[in-house]
Motif scaffolding. Structure first.
Motif, PDB file in Angstrom:
ATOM      1  N   SER A   1       0.975   4.089  -2.954  1.00  0.00           N
ATOM      2  CA  SER A   1       0.778   5.494  -2.620  1.00  0.00           C
ATOM      3  C   SER A   1       1.944   6.346  -3.126  1.00  0.00           C
ATOM      4  CB  SER A   1       0.622   5.645  -1.110  1.00  0.00           C
ATOM      5  OG  SER A   1       0.508   6.997  -0.755  1.00  0.00           O
TER       6      SER A   1
ATOM      7  N   LYS B   1      -5.543  -2.495  -8.373  1.00  0.00           N
ATOM      8  CA  LYS B   1      -4.473  -2.454  -7.379  1.00  0.00           C
ATOM      9  C   LYS B   1      -3.370  -3.421  -7.799  1.00  0.00           C
ATOM     10  CE  LYS B   1      -6.253   0.301  -4.261  1.00  0.00           C
ATOM     11  NZ  LYS B   1      -5.542   1.419  -3.688  1.00  0.00           N
TER      12      LYS B   1
ATOM     13  N   GLN C   1       0.829  -1.208   0.000  1.00  0.00           N
ATOM     14  CA  GLN C   1       0.000   0.000   0.000  1.00  0.00           C
ATOM     15  C   GLN C   1       0.864   1.260   0.000  1.00  0.00           C
ATOM     16  OE1 GLN C   1      -2.627  -0.705   3.352  1.00  0.00           O
ATOM     17  NE2 GLN C   1      -4.281  -1.279   1.948  1.00  0.00           N
TER      18      GLN C   1
END
Length: 84
Positions: A39, A57, A35
């Motif tokens: 980001s 994702k 994650q």
């Protein structure tokens, strides 16, 4: 036909840039927080826009790492451009 095309293009582009980031570093780099990687990758390209998340994702791209798939997700963007 043109409604919401900005949203579609942005989410598509974010996914393509994310895929490119996965393919842009050497085997010496270790990613322990996916994650955070996502980001940072989106921020680096100025496309970390909360209302429009990436279409896919990182786990979506698992087939590209399993072998037998030599194209990056960005190739789909080029196909759409050429088709248009």
């Amino acid at each position: 036909q043109k409604f919401n095309q900005g949203f579609g293009t942005t989410e598509y582009l974010a996914a393509a840039l994310l895929d490119m980031e996965w393919h842009s570093f050497g085997s010496d780099k270790k990613v322990t927080d996916v994650q955070q990687f996502e980001s940072e990758a989106l921020k680096a390209h100025g496309i970390d826009y909360y209302p429009v998340p990436p279409r896919y994702k990182s786990n979506y791209f698992s087939h590209t790492f399993a072998g037998g798939y030599s194209a990056g997700y960005y190739a789909y963007l080029w196909t759409a451009v050429i088709g248009a």
